[in-house]
Design a protein around this motif. Structure first.
Motif, PDB file in Angstrom:
ATOM      1  N   GLU A 163       0.805  -1.213   0.000  1.00 25.25           N
ATOM      2  CA  GLU A 163       0.000   0.000   0.000  1.00 25.25           C
ATOM      3  C   GLU A 163       0.840   1.267   0.000  1.00 25.25           C
ATOM      4  O   GLU A 163       0.416   2.293  -0.490  1.00 25.25           O
ATOM      5  N   TYR A 164       2.058   1.202   0.561  1.00 21.89           N
ATOM      6  CA  TYR A 164       2.808   2.425   0.782  1.00 21.89           C
ATOM      7  C   TYR A 164       3.969   2.594  -0.189  1.00 21.89           C
ATOM      8  O   TYR A 164       4.842   3.421   0.020  1.00 21.89           O
ATOM      9  N   THR A 204       9.894  -2.084  -6.561  1.00 25.85           N
ATOM     10  CA  THR A 204       8.528  -2.510  -6.872  1.00 25.85           C
ATOM     11  C   THR A 204       8.190  -2.110  -8.304  1.00 25.85           C
ATOM     12  O   THR A 204       8.848  -1.244  -8.888  1.00 25.85           O
ATOM     13  N   GLN A 205       7.161  -2.740  -8.840  1.00 23.25           N
ATOM     14  CA  GLN A 205       6.729  -2.408 -10.196  1.00 23.25           C
ATOM     15  C   GLN A 205       5.284  -2.837 -10.408  1.00 23.25           C
ATOM     16  O   GLN A 205       4.771  -3.722  -9.731  1.00 23.25           O
ATOM     17  N   CYS A 256       4.468  -8.101  -9.359  1.00 23.67           N
ATOM     18  CA  CYS A 256       3.849  -6.781  -9.510  1.00 23.67           C
ATOM     19  C   CYS A 256       3.028  -6.437  -8.267  1.00 23.67           C
ATOM     20  O   CYS A 256       2.317  -7.293  -7.729  1.00 23.67           O
ATOM     21  N   VAL A 257       3.145  -5.197  -7.822  1.00 26.96           N
ATOM     22  CA  VAL A 257       2.340  -4.719  -6.699  1.00 26.96           C
ATOM     23  C   VAL A 257       0.990  -4.239  -7.210  1.00 26.96           C
ATOM     24  O   VAL A 257       0.780  -4.087  -8.411  1.00 26.96           O
ATOM     25  N   ARG A 265       7.877   1.873 -12.133  1.00 26.89           N
ATOM     26  CA  ARG A 265       8.832   1.366 -11.153  1.00 26.89           C
ATOM     27  C   ARG A 265       8.770   2.215  -9.888  1.00 26.89           C
ATOM     28  O   ARG A 265       8.616   3.437  -9.942  1.00 26.89           O
ATOM     29  N   GLY A 266       8.920   1.568  -8.758  1.00 24.05           N
ATOM     30  CA  GLY A 266       8.886   2.275  -7.482  1.00 24.05           C
ATOM     31  C   GLY A 266       9.787   1.610  -6.471  1.00 24.05           C
ATOM     32  O   GLY A 266      10.679   0.841  -6.820  1.00 24.05           O
ATOM     33  N   ARG A 267       9.547   1.903  -5.199  1.00 25.72           N
ATOM     34  CA  ARG A 267      10.376   1.358  -4.123  1.00 25.72           C
ATOM     35  C   ARG A 267       9.536   1.173  -2.875  1.00 25.72           C
ATOM     36  O   ARG A 267       8.475   1.796  -2.712  1.00 25.72           O
ATOM     37  N   THR A 268      10.012   0.308  -2.002  1.00 29.99           N
ATOM     38  CA  THR A 268       9.321   0.069  -0.742  1.00 29.99           C
ATOM     39  C   THR A 268       9.569   1.237   0.207  1.00 29.99           C
ATOM     40  O   THR A 268      10.536   1.996   0.036  1.00 29.99           O
TER      41      THR A 268
END
Length: 339
Positions: A20-21, A123-124, A57-58, A103-106
């Protein structure tokens, strides 16, 4: 088939891969990956499996951290609906295409540079997704080509405002039609496509998909395609239509409003011209081209579309082919394309 079941199996399955974050920081249009097999959508997309969607994938959230409907739940809900509606028929596994990776990150890696991120901190997810599967036990033959009933959908996160403070409606496109087995060309008409299903949850999605199946008349589409197979273009008529298609892109706004819309692009028109001479299955033979083959040249060219436009163009390809066929028999709506 008339008894609609309103609760999909997917509703009971919560996705365990919930981030979620996560902070999504980058949208990347991935390079085209080559593949040796024929697919319903080729260029500008990559193939992905259901397992990869679930494990790699998130699931994006709304601003209040409530999860959106995941891609995999969308696919499973439509697949479950098809199993229920076409009970007793063979249902194939979905073929899935994705594009525009985000693309993202925790959360614990927010202060790190991108080059310093560990794999477990990355994350992706994919902004755009399209999928399709066939029901091979429901089939017809047109001009020697086997057509199987096909079902699928399209989803684009760009259609949502995820910064809303509360959960909003989610939008999906779902279709049912036919697929030419030899080339995976989709044969879709407006009666088998719902471009914007607005739902709040999987139960509503399932219900609307079942309603689409219920209103779809597969025999009507087959009759339409058989009509196309009985009409032929001369090479001169084909050249006239192609020339008008090119002119369409440059028409003044006032004139274009009086002509049926054409969504196929210049580069796709080039592909139609090339395949007219080189396609063994659908090219011109002996100086003539059936309108069924012309339709397949359009839908084959449409495989180069982006996910968010290919469904509209697939329906438009059918509208254009049917409209031209009617114009050849005296109707005036598409007469401009004949000169």
């Amino acid at each position: 088939m008339d008894n609609l079941l309103l609760m999909p199996a997917a509703v009971a399955n919560n996705n365990s891969n919930q981030f979620e974050y996560a902070d999504y920081e980058e949208v990347v249009e991935q390079p085209v990956s080559s593949c040796s097999f024929v697919n319903f959508l080729d260029a500008n997309t990559n193939s992905i499996t259901m397992e990869e969607l679930k494990t790699q994938c998130v699931v994006p959230t709304w601003a209040n951290q409530e999860l959106t409907i995941s891609h995999q739940d969308f696919i499973e809900t439509v697949h479950d609906a098809a199993k229920s509606f076409y009970q007793g028929e063979s249902i194939s596994s979905p073929s899935i295409r994705v594009s525009h990776i985000v693309r993202g990150r925790t959360p614990d890696a927010l202060g790190k540079r991108a080059s310093e991120l560990l794999e477990c901190e990355k994350t992706q997810f994919y902004q755009r997704l399209a999928f399709a599967f066939t029901i091979p036990t429901i089939y017809e033959t047109i001009d020697g080509h086997r057509l199987e009933l096909t079902v699928g959908g399209v989803r684009n996160y760009n259609d949502l405002n995820l910064y809303r403070s509360s959960k909003g409606v989610e939008k999906f496109s779902v279709f049912v039609g036919w697929r030419v087995v030899i080339c995976s060309n989709q044969v879709l008409t407006g009666q088998g496509v719902k471009f914007s299903m607005e739902v709040m949850d999987l139960k509503q999605l399932y219900q609307q998909v079942m309603e689409l199946f219920n209103q779809f008349n597969p025999a009507k589409d087959i009759h339409l395609m058989q009509t196309l197979s009985n009409t032929y273009l001369t090479e001169t008529q084909f050249a006239q239509i192609i020339g008008r298609m090119r002119l369409y892109q440059a028409l003044p706004q006032g004139l274009s409003r009086s002509i049926p819309r054409l969504l196929i692009t210049d580069s796709q028109i080039n592909n139609v011209c090339r395949e007219y001479y080189h396609s063994e299955e659908f090219g011109g033979k002996g100086g003539t081209l059936s309108m069924w083959n012309f339709h397949n040249l359009l839908t084959e060219a449409n495989k180069s579309s982006y996910i968010d436009s290919y469904l509209q163009r697939a329906v438009n390809a059918t509208d254009v082919a049917v409209g031209l066929n009617n114009a050849l028999h005296g109707e005036t709506t598409y007469q401009w394309f004949l000169g």
